[in-house]
Design a protein around this motif. Structure first.
Motif, PDB file in Angstrom:
ATOM      1  N   CYS A  37      26.823  56.385 -24.278  1.00  0.00           N
ATOM      2  CA  CYS A  37      26.033  55.578 -25.112  1.00  0.00           C
ATOM      3  C   CYS A  37      25.763  56.274 -26.204  1.00  0.00           C
ATOM      4  CB  CYS A  37      24.377  56.192 -24.868  1.00  0.00           C
ATOM      5  SG  CYS A  37      24.178  54.843 -23.322  1.00  0.00           S
ATOM      6  N   CYS A  76      23.908  59.717 -23.231  1.00  0.00           N
ATOM      7  CA  CYS A  76      24.532  60.149 -22.785  1.00  0.00           C
ATOM      8  C   CYS A  76      25.909  60.283 -23.213  1.00  0.00           C
ATOM      9  CB  CYS A  76      24.557  59.197 -20.948  1.00  0.00           C
ATOM     10  SG  CYS A  76      25.580  57.883 -20.935  1.00  0.00           S
ATOM     11  N   CYS A 123      21.048  57.702 -18.608  1.00  0.00           N
ATOM     12  CA  CYS A 123      20.466  58.185 -19.519  1.00  0.00           C
ATOM     13  C   CYS A 123      18.860  57.613 -20.474  1.00  0.00           C
ATOM     14  CB  CYS A 123      21.214  58.944 -20.717  1.00  0.00           C
ATOM     15  SG  CYS A 123      21.109  57.123 -21.819  1.00  0.00           S
ATOM     16  N   CYS A 173      21.164  53.497 -21.040  1.00  0.00           N
ATOM     17  CA  CYS A 173      21.918  52.855 -19.956  1.00  0.00           C
ATOM     18  C   CYS A 173      21.222  53.577 -18.924  1.00  0.00           C
ATOM     19  CB  CYS A 173      24.169  53.063 -19.873  1.00  0.00           C
ATOM     20  SG  CYS A 173      24.012  54.707 -19.463  1.00  0.00           S
TER      21      CYS A 173
HETATM   22 ZN    ZN Z   1      23.787  56.322 -21.425  1.00  0.00          ZN
END
Ligand code: ZN
Ligand code: ZN
Ligand code: FE
Length: 759
Positions: free
Chosen positions: A164, A161, A186, A183
């Motif tokens: 990240c 994402c 994602c 995370c």
């Molecule tokens: Zn992420």
């Protein structure tokens, strides 16, 4: 730029990828106002720097001194280059190179920074079971190829994402180029299923798992290097059910606790053991039980020790934070097969054992069991070298050609060599079933690819029936070198200690194929890498029923008793003669005298088994070495007494076993407590072998003694022999980083083969 600027090219080898090395170098360069660039290569990293000489020197000095915790530099090559006049310091993109020789990091337990984020309700990864950074997380088990970049790992299916990605791209972030970065938005996620594979919808699968465990269920939990089977270690019924379903009668189960304080409630933890528990490898540490304790006595039945570890993944931490004193976390397999790593495979193989499955969608590419260590005689002894340690190499004394060594039969590992490095594989297991043999071949192929090794030499055991031997013989277009098992043991210990021969090698184990076709295992070999001379061994004794005698130590007891007393054994008052039916004993004696299926053995491991049965410890075992282990644990406080011993010397020394057997039987008759007999037996062996070493020193002029073989997992014998030999001014060398058992054989084989090939 100043005119007195210089330019240097640094090529660095070792574990320098995926461990935060490039951001560290960037910060270091900024600190000294140095310009240039750094890039990952297939052999490590390459750094180009420009700046004034003095600053360049400071930079180079601090490069090794301050490098990140997981980095391990093995070599730095520095040379001058013409100035390019860089305007800043940058991190260049990774490229693919033809040669692949960078070291891959082992899997690393969650770091303190990630752990505090995991437990911080304000953090965006609060309670996220796949949190990691460049200082921690999965490595070896998720890498399919090198260089170590996300597309070459099982994280390739997850697209980061924006948050990240920003961390991943920021050289000042702890997650800069952390390949498994993820995370909750994602990354991988957990799923709880019943044992038919049906998903159990729940907002919080971990919390639900905890409830299921509390209710006494068996849950298969996908971990880092494979599945575990978990139950609450305080729940006796659940532990018993797990034993029954896993077909594992008495072998101890490993357990996991949240922290050392909790471990202290059921085991004794010495400071060195605490350090081991807390180390980033997070091995299973063998700890002395506190008695009484509230864990089920079926966790580690008839055993003075627990095999305990601390959590090493974020998932483990969350699970255990719900308050268990300990969870049984035993490998997710049936009996002796390899552990499951794949979700489908787990459902197929483990659904008859587990009631529920806590799975996730990050693939494990390479299985890696938990490692096992124990403190003995002032040092850490590795009994199983696997997760956390593999694939870190053993550095060798010499440079060697590319070799594949296939190991032995039990507790097998393989070893690949290149340059001065030997890569010992993770624990593969007992090569006795097809599943393990498949894993053996898969590991060889995987390691060959990741290490870019194309072996021209294959080293393997003398035993014609080992599957590793069968494999080696099937390979085409390579030089094949067969190596005696006990020679490989000694050379393995020499190799990890960077020792050249000749030495006096005490090679003591359960079994290995001898050059005379007999089963060896109580050998003293004058060894150097390329050859050995057998100078002493235990007397040959028939092993009635061959392999069956390993599972039934009472057969060995009869064999030793018959050897010592002949037909007079019937007049002895011993438990084994009462507990085993007379006709069975008669059959065994007949097998011995008619030499039917009774190969000769000089094994010290079998002698331990036989003595254990003679003094009434047990007649049958559930796993190899159980009787010998219980004999060791029975030993009382140090005794001064020893039994008579004797050897005959012709072309070599042959240790007689009858005097020891007579002494023990006499003590049994006098009603001496078995714990006293066990102590005396251990002391006898210590006296016997240290005296024999003195004789050999006189004959050969050697004063270095190397101890190897599975019998040296016996702490009393190991510590006692080290002490006795050192008191006689021997230099004693023992295993520390490589297992003394057959898990270390492949290393020895590789080094022997290298020496033979160099002729
Ligand atoms: Zn992420
Ligand atoms: Zn971390
Ligand atoms: Fe062995």
């Amino acid at each position: 730029m100043a005119e007195n600027n210089v330019s240097r090219q640094l090529d660095i080898n070792g574990i320098v990828q995926g461990v935060g090395f490039r951001p560290f170098v960037l910060r270091l360069a900024n600190r000294y106002g140095i310009n240039g660039k750094i890039a990952n290569t297939s052999s490590g990293v390459s750094i180009r720097i420009e700046g004034i000489q003095k600053k360049i020197e400071s930079f180079c000095n601090n490069l090794t001194k301050e490098s990140p915790p997981l980095a391990h530099i093995t070599e730095i090559l520095i040379h001058s280059e013409p100035l390019v006049h860089f305007s800043d310091f940058t991190i260049a993109k990774s490229r693919n190179y033809a040669s692949k020789s960078t070291l891959i990091s082992p899997d690393v337990s969650i770091c303190p920074d990630c752990l505090s984020e995991l437990l911080d309700p304000g953090d965006r990864r609060y309670q996220y079971p796949f949190i990691n950074c460049t200082n921690c997380g999965p490595r070896y088990t998720i890498i399919d190829d090198i260089p170590y970049d996300r597309p070459n790992t099982s994280m390739k299916q997850f697209t980061m994402c924006p948050d990240c990605q920003a961390e991943y791209d920021n050289p000042y972030d702890r997650r800069f180029h952390a390949q498994p970065n993820a995370c909750p938005d994602c990354g991988p996620h957990l799923e709880l299923c019943d044992n038919s594979g049906k998903r159990i919808p729940d907002q919080n699968p971990i919390k639900r798992t905890v409830e299921l465990l509390r209710e006494g269920n068996i849950v298969a939990i996908k971990g880092l290097g494979g599945f575990h089977l978990a139950v609450d270690a305080e729940n006796h019924k659940a532990v018993c059910r797990l034993r029954k379903r896993k077909l594992r009668e008495e072998k101890p189960f490993a357990i996991m606790s949240y922290d050392v304080n909790r471990i202290r409630k059921y085991a004794w933890v010495e400071p060195e053991e605490e350090t081991l528990l807390m180390s980033s490898q997070r091995p299973i540490v063998i700890l002395k039980k506190r008695e009484p304790n509230i864990l089920s006595n079926e966790v580690s039945p008839r055993n003075n020790y627990f095999g305990t570890m601390l959590p090493y993944t974020p998932l483990h931490y969350i699970l255990l934070s719900y308050g268990f004193l300990a969870l049984v976390m035993t490998s997710g397999n049936i009996s002796e097969e390899p552990i499951s790593i794949d979700n489908d495979d787990a459902f197929e193989r483990l659904s008859a054992i587990a009631d529920y499955f806590l799975i996730h969608n990050r693939e494990i590419y390479l299985r890696s069991d938990d490692s096992i260590v124990k403190r003995t005689a002032g040092a850490t002894r590795i009994m199983r070298r696997s997760r956390g340690y593999v694939p870190f190499p053993v550095f060798l004394y010499n440079r060697v050609p590319q070799i594949l060594a296939c190991g032995g039969g039990l507790k097998s590992t393989v070893c690949l060599t290149k340059g001065n490095q030997a890569f010992l594989s993770q624990h593969i297991g007992d090569l006795e079933n097809l599943a393990t043999y498949d894993f053996f071949q898969l590991t060889i192929n995987h390691l060959k690819r990741m290490l870019d090794i194309d072996p021209g030499i294959i080293a393997y055991d003398l035993h014609p029936d080992y599957l590793s031997t069968v494999y080696a013989q099937e390979q085409q277009g390579v030089e094949k070198i067969q190596i005696q098992h006990h020679h490989a043991h000694i050379v393995s210990c020499m190799a990890e200690n960077m020792l050249d021969g000749p030495v006096i090698g005490l090679s003591f184990d359960g079994a290995g194929y001898g050059t005379d076709g007999n089963i060896w295992g109580g050998e003293i070999l004058i060894s150097e890498a390329k050859q050995f001379t057998r100078v002493a061994h235990l007397s040959y004794i028939p092993m009635p029923g061959s392999e069956t005698a390993i599972k039934e130590p009472w057969r060995m007891a009869i064999s030793y008793l018959y050897d010592a007393f002949g037909e007079n054994l019937w007049g002895l008052d011993l438990p084994v003669l009462k507990e085993i039916a007379k006709n069975k004993i008669k059959t065994i004696i007949e097998m011995i005298s008619k030499k039917v299926n009774s190969p000769y053995t000089s094994s010290l491991g079998r002698f331990f088994d036989g003595i254990a049965a003679i003094i009434g410890i047990r007649n049958h075992v559930f796993f190899e070495g159980q009787a010998a282990m219980e004999l060791e644990m029975l030993a009382g406080e140090k005794t001064k007494g020893i039994y008579d011993y004797e050897w005959v010397s012709k072309d070599m020394h042959r240790v007689l076993l009858q005097p020891i057997v007579y002494g023990i039987v006499k003590d049994m008759k006098r009603g001496v407590h078995p714990s006293e007999i066990s102590s005396k037996f251990h002391m006898t062996l210590i006296h016997l072998f240290s005296s024999l070493c003195e004789i050999i020193r006189k004959e050969r002029g050697l004063d270095r003694v190397v101890l190897s073989g599975g019998v040296f997992q016996n702490s009393i014998l190991l510590a006692g022999l080290i002490q006795a030999l050192e008191a006689k001014s021997f230099q004693v060398i023992s295993h520390k980083r490589v297992p003394a058992n057959d898990g270390g054989i492949s290393l020895g084989q590789a080094v022997v083969a290298a020496a033979i090939a160099a002729e």
